[in-house]
Structure formats: structure tokens, C-alpha cells
Enzyme design. Structure first.
Site, mmCIF file in Angstrom:
data_model
loop_
_atom_site.group_PDB
_atom_site.id
_atom_site.type_symbol
_atom_site.label_atom_id
_atom_site.label_comp_id
_atom_site.label_asym_id
_atom_site.label_seq_id
_atom_site.Cartn_x
_atom_site.Cartn_y
_atom_site.Cartn_z
ATOM 1 N N GLU A 26 56.690 26.915 30.334
ATOM 2 C CA GLU A 26 56.722 26.405 28.958
ATOM 3 C C GLU A 26 55.387 25.774 28.576
ATOM 4 O O GLU A 26 54.930 25.908 27.431
ATOM 5 C CB GLU A 26 57.826 25.352 28.794
ATOM 6 C CG GLU A 26 59.251 25.882 28.892
ATOM 7 C CD GLU A 26 59.759 25.974 30.327
ATOM 8 O OE1 GLU A 26 58.941 25.852 31.280
ATOM 9 O OE2 GLU A 26 60.971 26.173 30.506
ATOM 10 N N GLY A 419 34.513 47.759 38.357
ATOM 11 C CA GLY A 419 35.827 48.379 38.514
ATOM 12 C C GLY A 419 36.659 48.377 37.257
ATOM 13 O O GLY A 419 36.981 49.417 36.712
ATOM 14 N N ASP A 586 37.028 45.447 47.356
ATOM 15 C CA ASP A 586 36.666 44.128 46.814
ATOM 16 C C ASP A 586 37.091 43.003 47.745
ATOM 17 O O ASP A 586 38.226 42.987 48.212
ATOM 18 C CB ASP A 586 37.367 43.902 45.464
ATOM 19 C CG ASP A 586 36.827 44.807 44.375
ATOM 20 O OD1 ASP A 586 35.612 45.087 44.381
ATOM 21 O OD2 ASP A 586 37.619 45.224 43.510
ATOM 22 N N CYS A 630 32.497 37.484 44.307
ATOM 23 C CA CYS A 630 32.040 36.644 43.199
ATOM 24 C C CYS A 630 32.333 35.191 43.518
ATOM 25 O O CYS A 630 33.056 34.889 44.452
ATOM 26 C CB CYS A 630 32.685 37.063 41.894
ATOM 27 S SG CYS A 630 34.368 37.635 42.008
ATOM 28 N N HIS A 681 31.526 36.651 32.135
ATOM 29 C CA HIS A 681 32.405 35.546 31.754
ATOM 30 C C HIS A 681 32.079 35.029 30.360
ATOM 31 O O HIS A 681 32.771 34.172 29.839
ATOM 32 C CB HIS A 681 32.315 34.423 32.788
ATOM 33 C CG HIS A 681 32.837 34.864 34.124
ATOM 34 N ND1 HIS A 681 32.010 35.294 35.134
ATOM 35 C CD2 HIS A 681 34.096 35.001 34.582
ATOM 36 C CE1 HIS A 681 32.759 35.663 36.161
ATOM 37 N NE2 HIS A 681 34.018 35.497 35.860
HETATM 38 N N1 GLN Z 1 37.405 45.528 40.941
HETATM 39 C C1 GLN Z 1 37.831 44.303 40.364
HETATM 40 C C2 GLN Z 1 37.593 44.330 38.873
HETATM 41 O O1 GLN Z 1 36.647 44.901 38.448
HETATM 42 C C3 GLN Z 1 37.110 43.111 40.954
HETATM 43 C C4 GLN Z 1 37.623 41.808 40.415
HETATM 44 C C5 GLN Z 1 37.073 40.563 41.085
HETATM 45 O O2 GLN Z 1 36.010 40.517 41.588
HETATM 46 N N2 GLN Z 1 37.791 39.487 41.087
HETATM 47 O O3 GLN Z 1 38.346 43.783 38.088
HETATM 48 ZN ZN ZN Z 2 34.130 39.632 40.810
#
Ligand code: GLN
Ligand code: ZN
Length: 742
Positions: A26, A419, A586, A630, A681
């Protein structure tokens, strides 16, 4: 030091914290409505109150003596502490209303948000307080007092909890000119003193110091000692000092001498402490034992703890039964799950069930009876983790690279993406329609194939070199595999807060993991059938699947990791057989799973790199294996990253202005690297010039034959209108580099 005022019974029960999203998330929906502007402040605050009250009532109904107050947050508890301590960075002004509060969390018009980073070794992200030299603090207990009032009005006995001063300071970042954060401690303690003074009506106040699970240098240990001496002297409430997420280890010798009235231990992750602390901690002080796992989904071994704790039930200082750590890391209520296999369900306890476990254990100890409930033992080893000989490629990188170039001649500075492509309304709509039974699986498949075709066409137009299928069929990179692997299940409502209103639904590893059939091959081969350019197969790595799922701790954890690695290895083989020459595995959680204590690092890193290689190394030399990471501080773990022996690694880089690359230089990373040049981002579209500049910088560290050109991370959260020009600029940047250095 004060003795507890209420001694109704020496055995009591409480939690360190309770999930704050609400039974059906919620709070998430109320927050998002408020941010969109479709509801006003009063609706949001009313939902928040209702969620808090429901949590307290659940605690009360399970028979807990205390309801925990202060663990709730509209966004993040560290941010709340900043407000309570009056420690707001200047750019946000002084007194935050709700708008100012969310401005700090999410950024305002011209003010960047506070930085966000991972909370200990969990997948929760907190907002990092920024402290300046000479920082002033001023206590602001208003929200806490209001919540205490709410609890009391509901007839409940509140135990307030605050993040402790040393943890707050340790996790803050020093802003501006370098200075020693510990210089701020006296002023900070004054503010804590004022907060405690405002809470003086509470018999107990819990101060959480999870940094006790970390290695701390002697200065921080000494600071903690003097801080708690001072606070215990000042306050009229009894202080319960809580440690969690790991054992106290060597800190135990001095922590047990602190003059606090109570001590909480995490006996799930910190079980190693138990025998020694049970001895050392004085009998006349409160001991709180965190036996119900706040981070896992497994039922507690109640008979075991009933026996183990029997001798402590009569401690004059009292014994509290508790969750090991805040339960915000656990899903809310198993009763919401309607489709779970009963055999799996029998092993599980979510937050609400954990409250009842505490209640049962308390009853058992009070009555002297052993609880009837028994837990299933962790499953026996399956023998599938014998990976000897499976973790080496058949040729070293240099030879592989030659074969790979022969097979797929790519230009220098090859371009690719990570990706995912934007999750369009079309994708989301089709997924919802499938879930609600409005379309057939066949219709869904067709809709996804259309999305893939669009993404392939777009990449061809952009003239990227190594294409991706865009991952439209994946709601989440771990959940997707959790659904397809045997031994794992995905829940319907098992949401856990990741940050702010964002939640994830970690799958549950309940038995030996195996792959009944190929998981990605048909999507990738469909994509490959649409283009002459190579398409990269896309997998989530074993460490990441495991870390972002719930799995038994200890030996079983690694066992499951290897099972997942072996399942992925089969997928790699199937992709190869289908003619796919590039496969990305990944591992964004590789760094996150690093143990909290340095002494445990090597052991983990050896295992984690091995698990990755088991997944990857069945590949023929001419198949190019990529990996992606990342949000990592790579410096610490460079040798392990190199030991993964991926042919190419792409890493998030553009926000730190290539600083991360320094780590790669210091270590002389041996294989190919794609340092991210496009910060996905941000909605900003980077220019060709700035990407060229980043790449030129990278070229001073990485030889030209080993440099790739790619964004920071997947493009899932961006919009197609942003992605198109950004990738066009990126490809243009690669061309300029080829002209200059080709
Ligand atoms: N292959 C994934 C994507 O491109 C990698 C995502 C990530 O690094 N968290 O969404
Ligand atoms: Zn990433």
C-alpha cells in the site's frame, strides 16, 4: 546505567524492525500516486499511518510484548535520521516539508538527490548522509514522538529504535574538504542526547549499530566505547544496543563491557558469537537474542532454540527473543501465496509468520514445553557441485581472441549494449494481459517477437556491431530464471523493498537447482534470424541469481550457486549449438555478495569466480564470453574479476568519470573492457564529444584492440526517444575514434 522499569516477565519478545511497505505494498502505491500528483499529502500520510498500525497490530497479535516504533519510513531510515538530527546538506535548505524530504531522496528541479548505495551486504539501498566539516546538528524528534503517540493510543507498548550514532557517522560521507568524520562525534552525540531525552518516557530505546558486523579500526572502536558511556550516563531510558548482519567477532570483548542496559545479537548470521557472549554478558543485564531470521524466508528451528535458551530463561536481567535483524529484508505474509507447492510452503516463514514463531518460542520458554513445530533440515548435498575441470576454458584469452576475431570480424572499438531495451507500454500491457488471462501464451510470444524485431531493426539502423534482443520477455533478470529453473519458485506477493517505493520479488531456492529445458535459446535465435549482424545471448550469472534470491545460508548456499552455474553452462552449450557466437553472463551482484569482513573475502572471491567460470567455460574458444557489472567498487576485487576470465567485461563507468578504470590500470586487466560511456540512470542524452572524451581517456589506460564502446548498464528504464539519439551519438563517437586511432 538504568535497570529496566517493567519486569512483567523476564522472557519477552520484540522485533528489530518490520517490513514497511504494507501487506499489499500500500505504501508503494500511495507514494507513487503522491509523486504523480494524483493524491495529496493527507492521503499519503493516512496510508502510512494505516501501514504502521497494521504492522504493530500484527506484532501485538503474535504475542510480542513490544511494538517497534521508528523502523517505519516514507523513503529511507537513514534519511529519517538526517532529519531527526538536523543534518541536512545545505543545498536542501533547513526545514523539510514532505516535498523537501522527497527532494533529498529523488532530486529536485535543480538539486541532485542524495547518493544512494547498498546497505551492508543486502540488496537494500540507503541514502548517504553528507556531512561537512564543522557540521551542526539539532535534534528533531517530532516524527518519532508522533509515532509513539499513535502506538500508545492503540494501547500498545512502544520500543523506539534509532540508527545509532556510530553507524550513522560511519555510513555518511564527508563533504567538501577532507576531514576526519570522528571530529563530528561530540556534536552528533549532543543531538542524540537530545533525542534520547525526548524519548525519556520509554523504558527501552534501541540503538542499532550494525557496523559492529564490520572490521573497525581501533579509533572507531574507542569512539563507540566513549559514545555509549556518555549516552548511558545521560539517558533515563535503558539502552538496548543492537548488532546485526554478522558476528561481533573480536569486538565482542569490548562490546560486552559497554555500560548499556541491553545487548542484541544476530544469532542467525552471528551464531559464532553465541557461546562466548552468553558467558561474558552480565546476567543482570538484558540479552536479546535474534533467533528468527529477519533476512531469510525459512522457518526457525524452534525446538533447537527452546532447548538452547532454556538455561537463560531465568536471567535476572531478562531475555528477549527477537528477529536477527530488521525484517524489512523478508517478504510480508506467506498467507497471501495461493499457488505455492505445499512441500515448499512447509519450509517457509515470512514476516508475519516469523512474528508467530517468536510468540511460540516465548510460550515454549515460559511454559517449559518444547514447541511441537519442527523444521525440515536443509536438503542433503546433491553431489552436483563437483566441478573439477569444468572451470577452465580450453585456451588462454590471447589465443581465443584471435579465433574470435577470425569468426566475427568486428571493427576496432566495437559497439554494443548491455542487454535490455526500453520496457515499452506494449511490453507491459502484453505481460499484464497474459497474467489476467486476456491473451494466450501464443499471443504473448508473438507480441514479444514483434518487440524483438523492432529492437533489432533499431540497432541495425544505428549500425551497432554486436546486437541484443532487448530482453522484452524478462520482467526481472533474476525472476525470469527463477521461474524456469527447477528447485526455485517465484512467489506472487513476496515483495521486498529495494529503495524508496521500489520493491523486488526474490525467487526462493528450495531444493537442488536444475534446468529442465532451454531458457533463452528460442528468443535469441529468433532475434538472430532477423539480422546478419551477430546477436549476443543474454544470461544472468550464478552469483547474481543466488544473491538476489532467498537461499539457505552456509554450505547449502554455495552448493546452490554451483547448481545454478551448471544449469547456465547447459544453456551456454545450447546457445552455442544454435549458432550464437557471443554470450553475456551478467554479474551485477558479484561485489554485493562480498562478505562484510575482509578475512572472509578471499574464500568468497575464489568461489564466486569459480562459479562464473563453471557457467562460462564450457564455451568453445571462438565463442566470445561477455560479462557485465555495475555499482561496484572494483578496486577491491580486481584480481577476482580477472579470474573470471571473461573475454569482455562491460562496467558502469560514466558517472565516476572513468575513475574506475584506474583500478583496471593498476591491475593491468588482461582481457577486453567496455567502460560505460552513457549514463543510463539519467534521462540526459550524452553528446558525441563527451563520449569521445571519455573514450580518449580510457585509451590512455586500455590498449586500442581491447576497448569496447557501450552504455553503462541496460536501457530498460529509459524511453526509446532518449535511447535512440544517445546510441546514435555513441556509435558516432566510436567512428571518430576509429578515424583517429584505427
Ligand atoms: N542485461 C541486463 C540488462 O541490460 C543487465 C542489468 C544489470 O546490470 N543490472 O538489463
Ligand atoms: Zn548494469
Amino acid at each position: 546505567m538504568k535497570q529496566p522499569t517493567s519486569q512483567a516477565h523476564v522472557i519477552q519478545a520484540h522485533v528489530i524492525g518490520f517490513p514497511r511497505m504494507g501487506r499489499k505494498r500500500e505504501l508503494k502505491f500511495a507514494l507513487e500516486d503522491f509523486w504523480r500528483g494524483t493524491t495529496d499529502e493527507s492521503v499519503l500520510l493516512q496510508t502510512a499511518r494505516a501501514v504502521r498500525l497494521a504492522g504493530w497490530q500484527a506484532q501485538h497479535q503474535a504475542g510480542l510484548d513490544w511494538v517497534t516504533v521508528g523502523d517505519f519510513s516514507l523513503y529511507d531510515p537513514m534519511l529519517d535520521m538526517m532529519v531527526r538530527l538536523g543534518a541536512l546538506p545545505q543545498r536542501f535548505g533547513a526545514a523539510p516539508g514532505l516535498e523537501g524530504y522527497f527532494g533529498m531522496a529523488r532530486g529536485g528541479k535543480d538539486t541532485p538527490a542524495l547518493e544512494m548505495t547498498k546497505w551492508f551486504d543486502t540488496n537494500y539501498h540507503y541514502l548517504v548522509p553528507e556531512l561537512a566539516a564543522g557540521q551542526r546538528f539539532s535534534a528533531n524528534p517530532a516524527d518519532l514522538l508522533a509515532q509513539l503517540q499513535e502506538a500508545r493510543q492503540a494501547g500498545l507498548q512502544p520500543k523506539p529504535v534509532l540508527i545509532g550514532p556510530l553507524t550513522f557517522l560511519h555510513l555518511s560521507k564527508a563533504q567538501g574538504a577532507a576531514f576526519d568524520k570522528l571530529e563530528l562525534l561530540p556534536a552528533l552525540l549532543d543531538a542524540y542526547g537530545e533525542l534520547l531525552d525526548a524519548l525519556r518516557d520509554c523504558p527501552w530505546v534501541e540503538l542499532d549499530e550494525p557496523i559492529l558486523a564490520l572490521d573497525l579500526d581501533e579509533r572507531w572502536c574507542a569512539a563507540m566505547r566513549s559514545a555509549y558511556e556518555q549516552l548511558s550516563r545521560q539517558t533515563t531510558s535503558s539502552i538496548l544496543l543492537a548488532s546485526y548482519y554478522g558476528p561481533l567477532g573480536a569486538h565482542g570483548t569490548w562490546v560486552t563491557k559497554l555500560p548499556v542496559a541491553g545487548l542484541h545479537l544476530d544469532l542467525c548470521r552471528g551464531a559464532a558469537d553465541w557461546p562466548a557472549i552468553a558467558q561474558q554478558w552480565p546476567d543482570d543485564r538484558l540479552l536479546s537474542v535474534g533467533v528468527v531470521d529477519g533476512r531469510g524466508v525459512w522457518r526457525c528451528d524452534l525446538p533447537h532454540w527452546a532447548t538452547e535458551l532454556r538455561a537463560h530463561g531465568s536471567r535476572p536481567g531478562g531475555l528477549w527473543l527477537g528477529s536477527s535483524c530488521p525484517m524489512m529484508h523478508a517478504p510480508m505474509d506467506l498467507d497471501l501465496e495461493e499457488r505455492l507447492d505445499p512441500a515448499v510452503r512447509a519450509k517457509l516463514a515470512f514476516a508475519v509468520q516469523k512474528l508467530h514463531e517468536l510468540g511460540s518460542l516465548q510460550d515454549a520458554l515460559r511454559s517449559g514445553k518444547t514447541p511441537a513445530v519442527s523444521v525440515q533440515p536443509a536438503q542433503a548435498a546433491t553431489g552436483r557441485n563437483d566441478v573439477a575441470g569444468l572451470d577452465r576454458r580450453s585456451m588462454p584469452y590471447a589465443q581465443r581472441a584471435r579465433l574470435q576475431r577470425q569468426r566475427w570480424p568486428l571493427p576496432v572499438f566495437p559497439t554494443t549494449t548491455i542487454g535490455s531495451f526500453p520496457q515499452t507500454p506494449g511490453i507491459r500491457g502484453a505481460r499484464a494481459a497474459l497474467r489476467q488471462g486476456r491473451i494466450t501464451p501464443g499471443d504473448y510470444r508473438q507480441a514479444m517477437e514483434q518487440e524483438i524485431a523492432q529492437v533489432i531493426r533499431l540497432q541495425e539502423e544505428l549500425e551497432l556491431d554486436v546486437l541484443v534482443h532487448g530482453e522484452p520477455e524478462r520482467n526481472d533478470m533474476v525472476e525470469y530464471f527463477g521461474e524456469l529453473l527447477d528447485g526455485m519458485v517465484v512467489t506472487e506477493h513476496g515483495w521486498v523493498q529495494s529503495y524508496g517505493s521500489r520493491c523486488t520479488k526474490p525467487p526462493i531456492v528450495h531444493g537442488p537447482v536444475s534446468r529442465p529445458e532451454p531458457m533463452t535459446v528460442s528468443w535469441i535465435t529468433h532475434a538472430q534470424s532477423l539480422t546478419k549482424r551477430p546477436v549476443k545471448g543474454m544470461l544472468t550469472g550464478p552469483v547474481t541469481i543466488l544473491k538476489w534470491s532467498f537461499a539457505q545460508e552456509g554450505a547449502a548456499w554455495r552448493q546452490h550457486g554451483m547448481e545454478i552455474a551448471l544449469a547456465l553452462r547447459e544453456e551456454v552449450a545450447d546457445l552455442e549449438r544454435a549458432g550464437i557466437g557471443f554470450i553475456q553472463i551478467d554479474e551485477p551482484a558479484f561485489r554485493e555478495a562480498l562478505p562484510l569482513r575482509r578475512k572472509d573475502w578471499d574464500d568468497y572471491l575464489l568461489w564466486a569466480a569459480c562459479a562464473f567460470r563453471v557457467a562460462a567455460c564450457g564455451a568453445a574458444p571462438a565463442t566470445q564470453i561477455h560479462t557485465h557489472m555495475c555499482y561496484s567498487e572494483f578496486n577491491d576485487i580486481m584480481p577476482a574479476i580477472a579470474a573470471m576470465d571473461a573475454d569482455v567485461i562491460s562496467i558502469e563507468c560514466s558517472r565516476s568519470r572513468m575513475e574506475l578504470l584506474e583500478a583496471f590500470r593498476a591491475f593491468a586487466y588482461p582481457n577486453e573492457i567496455g567502460p560505460g560511456v552513457y549514463d543510463i540512470h539519467s534521462p540526459r542524452i550524452p553528446t558525441t564529444e563527451e563520449m569521445v572524451a571519455l573514450l580518449e581517456k580510457a585509451l590512455t589506460l586500455i590498449p586500442r584492440e581491447r576497448l569496447w564502446v557501450n552504455p553503462d548498464c541496460g536501457l530498460k528504464t529509459r524511453r526509446t526517444e532518449e535511447v535512440k539519439p544517445a546510441l546514435a551519438n555513441m556509435v558516432a563517437a566510436a567512428r571518430i575514434l576509429r578515424e583517429r586511432h584505427g
